[in-house]
Design an enzyme around this catalytic site. Sequence first.
Site, short mmCIF file in Angstrom:
data_model
loop_
_atom_site.label_atom_id
_atom_site.label_comp_id
_atom_site.label_asym_id
_atom_site.label_seq_id
_atom_site.Cartn_x
_atom_site.Cartn_y
_atom_site.Cartn_z
CG HIS A 56 -1.94 -1.12 1.21
ND1 HIS A 56 -3.08 -1.12 0.44
CD2 HIS A 56 -1.93 -2.30 1.87
CE1 HIS A 56 -3.75 -2.26 0.64
NE2 HIS A 56 -3.06 -2.99 1.50
CG ASN A 129 -7.80 -4.60 0.52
OD1 ASN A 129 -7.01 -3.66 0.57
ND2 ASN A 129 -7.46 -5.84 0.86
#
Length: 485
Positions: A56, A129
């Site tokens: 990320h 997510n």
Amino acid sequence: MAQDKKYLTTSTGTPVSDNQNSQTAGAQGPTLIQDVHLLEKLAHFNRERVPERVVHAKGGGAYGTFEVTNDVSKYTKADFLSEVGKKTDMFIRFSTVAGELGSADTVRDPRGFAVKFYTNEGNYDLVGNNTPIFFIRDAIKFPDFIHTQKRNPRTHLKDPDAVWDFWSLSPESLHQVTYLMGDRGIPATWRHMNGYGSHTFRWTNDEGESVWVKYHFKTDQGIKNLTNDVADKMAGENPDYHIEDLYNAIEKGDYPSWTLYVQIMPEEDAKTYRFNPFDVTKTWSHKDYPLIEVGRMTLNKNPENYFAEVEQAAFSPGNFVPGISASPDKMLQGRLFSYADAHRYRIGANHTALPVNRPKVEVNNYQRDGYLRFDGNNGGAPNYEPNSLNGPKEVPEAKPASYEVNGFAEAVGYDDEDHYQQAGDLFRLMSDEEKDRLIETVVDFMNPVRQEVKERQVQNFYKCDPEYGRRVAEGLGVAVPEGVK
């Protein structure tokens, strides 16, 4: 000196007399080490980049408000969800998963959807997510999985062979792979995608009654996605497209919003449900557990400084508030440790005191010292407990609800090895056009990989659905081995 002018200073507040020329031994002489301003500038510049997130790394964020729109107090005692109309400040960070800081926003990759609620009981982080599922279901496999998404240690290139080798040997990935290779694999913008807590969590009410819960943030802007061709074109022309889109939308007052829903499962159902409800590679049927509206999240303020507020934003799924706690989901259990530990390494043991991470409520504990302790370090208050000096004490009523565990202490997997049905169900839900695009994407991605990997993955697809396996095999020029069931 007059105080009505903003003077340039060193980090210790000393006025800087010349910021354009370094000190030298004469006009043509070498630079002097006594130029402490020069040394400070260079030394700080060398340290401007903290280690990027292992996963990320590339992302953007914004502030907003979460407002409760439906009474869910019978399920949880979490104060920020306690009454209709209650508003809570929050911060969100969107991201891609596999790429580095300089990667393109429009690659085919899951998107991180991390929300920090600044509640009056402390910060609550929901770190999910844009997919309701994940590739693996045990945290012990996570480092290996991420290694396949990064660069080959020899070539330093992205390695499709490693990706598909791992996936083909980890059939639990099939559900997420099918989702990722489908139309929703490349969102048009962060504003036009859903977000999910993905894991199963636990809610507990004032009476001590608990339920299992899953979170669904449904975009109010509608779902929009990019085709491979458009995404590739955008990656070359504007690799920061998603960051730019969110920033510009908020700046012009076009505030994006998401409606939060939850699925609620009674505790007893978990013992007999047809899928393990704690397996993050599985979803719960909406027919069995319909969506219940909770509230609306609206983003209305951009950060003033990207590094301070986005790059230093630190989320952990272990940041709970009373009324919300963990489930025995094996992936979640590993994340409870790994996220906070990554932040301690990346931005220091005192990262929770940084403005973007600091809770709105007072923090009282016995943790002291460490790198970059930039507050009063609790002065002369005692740094041990128990003590008789009126230091902070435990809050028994905040104790999480317990749940029953049994069995032997050993390394074991889930007892459910059906990795194929839900992935097949997802494939069968697709229209003919969606299936065409899915097959094309899979085939293009798999073309460079070794023959044995292709054959193994084709078998996995075939077990999900014969049409799925057959069409991928045809696209790759691979025969479906006999005996595949």
